[in-house]
Design a protein around this motif. Structure first.
Motif, mmCIF file in Angstrom:
data_model
loop_
_atom_site.group_PDB
_atom_site.id
_atom_site.type_symbol
_atom_site.label_atom_id
_atom_site.label_comp_id
_atom_site.label_asym_id
_atom_site.label_seq_id
_atom_site.Cartn_x
_atom_site.Cartn_y
_atom_site.Cartn_z
ATOM 1 N N MET A 196 -11.532 36.610 35.090
ATOM 2 C CA MET A 196 -11.773 37.908 34.426
ATOM 3 C C MET A 196 -13.062 37.831 33.617
ATOM 4 O O MET A 196 -13.307 36.860 32.917
ATOM 5 N N GLY A 197 -13.875 38.828 33.732
ATOM 6 C CA GLY A 197 -15.098 38.915 32.941
ATOM 7 C C GLY A 197 -15.224 40.303 32.340
ATOM 8 O O GLY A 197 -14.315 41.124 32.479
ATOM 9 N N ASP A 198 -16.353 40.566 31.713
ATOM 10 C CA ASP A 198 -16.536 41.871 31.070
ATOM 11 C C ASP A 198 -16.506 43.010 32.082
ATOM 12 O O ASP A 198 -16.002 44.098 31.797
ATOM 13 N N LEU A 199 -17.046 42.751 33.270
ATOM 14 C CA LEU A 199 -17.076 43.799 34.297
ATOM 15 C C LEU A 199 -15.655 44.178 34.705
ATOM 16 O O LEU A 199 -15.363 45.361 34.944
ATOM 17 N N GLU A 252 -7.387 49.426 20.295
ATOM 18 C CA GLU A 252 -7.661 48.298 21.195
ATOM 19 C C GLU A 252 -9.015 47.676 20.908
ATOM 20 O O GLU A 252 -9.174 46.443 20.961
ATOM 21 N N ILE A 253 -9.987 48.533 20.601
ATOM 22 C CA ILE A 253 -11.326 48.010 20.289
ATOM 23 C C ILE A 253 -11.260 47.185 19.005
ATOM 24 O O ILE A 253 -11.864 46.116 18.911
ATOM 25 N N ALA A 254 -10.477 47.690 18.047
ATOM 26 C CA ALA A 254 -10.318 46.941 16.790
ATOM 27 C C ALA A 254 -9.662 45.589 17.054
ATOM 28 O O ALA A 254 -10.045 44.573 16.468
ATOM 29 N N VAL A 255 -8.680 45.574 17.945
ATOM 30 C CA VAL A 255 -8.005 44.305 18.274
ATOM 31 C C VAL A 255 -8.994 43.331 18.915
ATOM 32 O O VAL A 255 -9.028 42.144 18.589
ATOM 33 N N MET A 256 -9.812 43.853 19.835
ATOM 34 C CA MET A 256 -10.795 42.977 20.485
ATOM 35 C C MET A 256 -11.758 42.396 19.457
ATOM 36 O O MET A 256 -12.121 41.219 19.510
ATOM 37 N N LYS A 257 -12.179 43.244 18.523
ATOM 38 C CA LYS A 257 -13.070 42.744 17.468
ATOM 39 C C LYS A 257 -12.352 41.690 16.632
ATOM 40 O O LYS A 257 -12.928 40.683 16.243
ATOM 41 N N THR A 258 -11.072 41.949 16.348
ATOM 42 C CA THR A 258 -10.287 40.983 15.563
ATOM 43 C C THR A 258 -10.219 39.638 16.282
ATOM 44 O O THR A 258 -10.342 38.589 15.664
ATOM 45 N N LEU A 259 -10.052 39.682 17.596
ATOM 46 C CA LEU A 259 -9.955 38.432 18.359
ATOM 47 C C LEU A 259 -11.268 37.662 18.344
ATOM 48 O O LEU A 259 -11.283 36.459 18.612
ATOM 49 N N GLY A 260 -12.363 38.374 18.054
ATOM 50 C CA GLY A 260 -13.646 37.670 17.971
ATOM 51 C C GLY A 260 -14.736 38.228 18.869
ATOM 52 O O GLY A 260 -15.820 37.663 18.951
ATOM 53 N N PHE A 261 -14.443 39.336 19.568
ATOM 54 C CA PHE A 261 -15.488 39.971 20.377
ATOM 55 C C PHE A 261 -16.518 40.577 19.430
ATOM 56 O O PHE A 261 -16.157 41.327 18.523
ATOM 57 N N ALA A 294 -1.003 37.698 31.825
ATOM 58 C CA ALA A 294 -1.965 36.591 31.949
ATOM 59 C C ALA A 294 -3.354 37.022 31.505
ATOM 60 O O ALA A 294 -4.056 36.276 30.817
ATOM 61 N N ARG A 295 -3.750 38.232 31.903
ATOM 62 C CA ARG A 295 -5.086 38.735 31.520
ATOM 63 C C ARG A 295 -5.164 38.961 30.012
ATOM 64 O O ARG A 295 -6.208 38.747 29.402
ATOM 65 N N ASN A 296 -4.063 39.434 29.426
ATOM 66 C CA ASN A 296 -4.049 39.614 27.975
ATOM 67 C C ASN A 296 -4.233 38.279 27.265
ATOM 68 O O ASN A 296 -4.988 38.166 26.303
ATOM 69 N N VAL A 297 -3.542 37.266 27.794
ATOM 70 C CA VAL A 297 -3.630 35.934 27.183
ATOM 71 C C VAL A 297 -5.045 35.368 27.366
ATOM 72 O O VAL A 297 -5.558 34.634 26.522
ATOM 73 N N GLU A 298 -5.686 35.769 28.461
ATOM 74 C CA GLU A 298 -7.024 35.245 28.770
ATOM 75 C C GLU A 298 -8.114 35.783 27.825
ATOM 76 O O GLU A 298 -9.170 35.150 27.664
ATOM 77 N N LEU A 299 -7.835 36.945 27.202
ATOM 78 C CA LEU A 299 -8.890 37.609 26.397
ATOM 79 C C LEU A 299 -9.638 36.673 25.434
ATOM 80 O O LEU A 299 -10.870 36.635 25.459
ATOM 81 N N PRO A 300 -8.941 35.913 24.581
ATOM 82 C CA PRO A 300 -9.691 35.045 23.648
ATOM 83 C C PRO A 300 -10.518 33.983 24.359
ATOM 84 O O PRO A 300 -11.507 33.505 23.823
ATOM 85 N N LEU A 301 -10.092 33.636 25.587
ATOM 86 C CA LEU A 301 -10.829 32.599 26.318
ATOM 87 C C LEU A 301 -12.166 33.119 26.844
ATOM 88 O O LEU A 301 -13.043 32.332 27.208
ATOM 89 N N LEU A 302 -12.305 34.445 26.898
ATOM 90 C CA LEU A 302 -13.594 35.012 27.314
ATOM 91 C C LEU A 302 -14.668 34.739 26.259
ATOM 92 O O LEU A 302 -15.847 34.930 26.504
ATOM 93 N N LEU A 303 -14.207 34.320 25.088
ATOM 94 C CA LEU A 303 -15.154 34.038 24.006
ATOM 95 C C LEU A 303 -15.504 32.555 23.957
ATOM 96 O O LEU A 303 -16.164 32.092 23.036
ATOM 97 N N THR A 304 -15.013 31.829 24.940
ATOM 98 C CA THR A 304 -15.308 30.392 25.002
ATOM 99 C C THR A 304 -16.200 30.111 26.209
ATOM 100 O O THR A 304 -16.490 31.025 26.990
#
Lengths: 237, 383
Positions: B1-4, B289-298, A113-123
């Motif tokens: 879930m947040g950055d922290l 993993e950092i590259a993946v996060m950047k790919t997702l748009g971070f 669930a947290r993995n799926v949530e990742l892109p939503l942190l950008l919204t």
């Protein structure tokens, strides 16, 4: 898909015009693409096949805005993206593209669930809306009951389904898949490909999939072959 | 879930590594806390010295006596607000190792010149009126289990009584506190008259004279006037501001400050290498993993802050724990080693420590964070 056109139309989601891509390796300059033109229609499920080194992944990276052409133009839904800044591209990717990788690339310390949530942190979605979106995405890939499981507690197929859920959770217009079944057995690969086909047919997602596997390409609506940076033939399935 | 949450999950993914890194940080800040509180305690004697207080000692050295008559010759000097004399007694309770800073004092003037000594009025009067009365610091009373009303025998390793023996009897009449928590309350004071009449030698001599000036700006003038007055006499004087006197006294032990600085620097250097290496390794392992996060748009900036956040969190967790334990340790040391001045982890030490935690977090995290910031997605994903 059409080659040799620079016209953007309402039908086209993506358009590449006179794209060149060159790498420098030591003193040697390697040309991957030389005046490549292509367009991808909205709602298309395009399979890109070709031998190693043909430029499949580079093309996918340029479509996904993680790599930039040396020259030429890349248009997405009427807007030029090759001139966007790094941050501009990141924002664009978050809003428009869902990525599915060969090796899933899930965060090992996070639950499904947290993995799926990742892109939503950008919204700007609130916690409740995020939860609804996560549940819907996991439901769609048939993994709602594994929401709390970490990647290492799941099979390869399940992990890739989580990756699919992550790719679609923010409802992007386009999914870019890099060998999505390359690490899976035939039966599991078929499950994933069927899922992608459903996303294309029922949810209207435009999908570009890079694959070596002719069986996988059969699920696409169109297949193109790349060799040495050029489309050698085109066809449809 | 947040950055922290992501930061927390990232640092806790390798429990053993986190434990060892936290332990190293914890040790460094514990050493820092204890050593700095020790230095602060030593410095407190200097810091708490009054600017308008001078110390008059024998010019040969401060162990040599001065005639008591000097006190009355100093009092009329212009700029002198008050004087009091003190003589080192060399006192100990029961066993020589239970020594205490004990002085025979001019009881009527002591509290005027040393107004940091705070005593309940009733006890003060009782002490002033009893020539065998003892004024005991709170810490000394705690160390020896003394309370007001006790009659205690105190021995001197210098002075014998005319009536025989080196043990002197006293009545504990008052227990004082300091006006500042850092003020050392291990001192013990008693009447000079009782001391001078009973001792076998040294009558009419004193150890040193404490002089309070009307204004610290007049210190130089008063110092010159005192020392000039006794120049070329058998007992020449050296008058110095109390701050300088206390500083010189502490420095006799050695340059404690320098030793502490070296120990603390060594601890921090080691921790810098350990935590820095650990952070660099952790980020290198997560390149994909950092590259993946950047790919997702971070955005790169957000990832930079998250990586820096990891090193800061480790630094603050380990450092905070180290400081907490140091606080307990210093309290324990102060309670069990009465010879030491009171060790306190006070606000300046806490603030300094927070500054060091911040610095440690930034220094150890900045290179991995920059690497993450600059990470090229295509290169990282193709590894």
């Amino acid at each position: 898909m059409t080659e040799g056109t620079t016209n953007t139309t309402d039908e086209n989601l993506f358009q590449l015009t006179n794209v060149n891509k060159r790498f420098t390796k030591g003193r040697e300059s390697i040309t991957i693409f030389d005046d490549l033109n292509m367009s991808i229609k909205k709602g298309e499920f395009l399979a890109i096949m070709g031998p190693s080194g043909s430029g499949k992944t580079t093309l996918l990276n340029m479509l996904g805005g993680v790599d930039q052409p040396t020259n030429g133009e890349v248009w997405f839904d009427g807007a030029r993206i090759d001139k966007l800044s790094e941050n501009g591209l990141a924002k664009w990717r978050a809003a428009n593209i869902g990525f599915i990788f060969q090796f899933y690339n899930l965060m090992p310390m996070l639950s499904a669930a947290r993995n799926v949530e990742l892109p939503l942190l950008l919204t700007n979605l609130g916690k409740k809306r995020r939860k609804q979106s996560i549940d819907a995405a996991l439901e769609l890939v048939g993994l709602k009951d594994r929401a709390g499981h970490k990647p290492k507690e799941m099979s390869g197929g399940q992990q890739q389904r989580v990756a699919v859920a992550r790719a679609i959770v923010s409802d992007p217009k386009m999914l870019l898949c890099d060998e999505p079944t390359g690490d899976l057995d035939r039966a599991t690969a078929d499950e994933i490909l069927t899922m992608l086909q459903e996303l294309n047919r029922e949810y209207g997602k435009t999908i570009v999939m890079v694959t070596h596997d002719p069986e996988a390409a059969k699920y696409a609506t169109k297949t193109v072959h790349l060799d040495k940076g050029e489309f050698v033939e085109k066809g449809s399935v | 879930m947040g950055d922290l949450y992501l930061i927390f999950k990232n640092i806790t993914r390798k429990k053993l590594r986190l434990t060892l890194t936290l332990f190293a940080t914890f040790i460094a800040f514990m050493i820092y806390g204890v050593m700095t509180s020790f230095q602060s305690a030593l410095d407190a004697g200097v810091e708490l010295s009054a600017d308008d207080r001078l110390v008059v000692v024998n010019k040969i050295n401060f162990t040599q006596p001065l005639p008591i008559a000097y006190v009355n010759r100093i009092k009329p000097i212009e700029g002198v607000a008050g004087t009091s004399h003190l003589s080192w007694f060399g006192g100990y309770y029961q066993e020589p190792q239970n020594f205490m800073p004990m002085f025979a004092v001019e009881q009527d003037t002591l509290l005027e010149v040393y107004n940091e000594i705070v005593i309940p009025e009733e006890q003060k009067q009782a002490w002033l009126q009893n020539r065998q009365g003892l004024l005991v610091g709170e810490k000394a009373a705690q160390n020896f289990g003394w309370k007001v009303g006790d009659r205690v025998p105190v021995s001197s390793n210098i002075y014998s009584r005319k009536s025989g023996g080196q043990t002197w009897d006293f009545d504990i009449e008052a227990i004082y506190k300091g006006s500042d928590p850092k003020f050392d309350t291990s001192g013990v004071y008693f009447h000079f008259k009782y001391f001078d009449e009973a001792r076998t030698f040294g009558q009419n001599t004193i150890g040193f004279i404490a002089v309070r000036t009307t204004d610290s700006k007049l210190n130089e003038q008063v110092i010159a006037a005192i020392d000039d007055q006794f120049a070329n006499s058998p007992f020449e004087t050296e008058t110095v501001p109390e701050k300088a006197f206390n500083k010189a006294f502490i420095e006799q032990i050695g340059n404690i400050g320098l030793i502490i600085t070296f120990v603390v620097l060594a601890a921090f250097f080691i921790i810098l290498v350990i935590v820095g290496n650990s952070m660099a390794l952790a980020i290198r392992e997560r390149t994909n993993e950092i590259a993946v996060m950047k790919t997702l748009g971070f955005k790169s900036g957000r990832i930079f802050i998250m990586v820096l956040g990891e090193s800061l969190l480790i630094s603050f967790m380990g450092g905070g724990l180290g400081l907490l334990i140091a606080s307990g340790l210093t309290a324990g040391i102060s309670e069990n080693i009465p010879q030491l001045p009171p060790l306190i982890i006070d606000q300046p030490i806490v603030l300094e420590s927070i500054g060091f935690m911040l610095l440690l977090g930034l220094v150890t995290g900045i290179i991995p964070a920059i690497s993450a910031l600059r990470l090229n997605i295509v290169t990282a994903l193709s590894r």
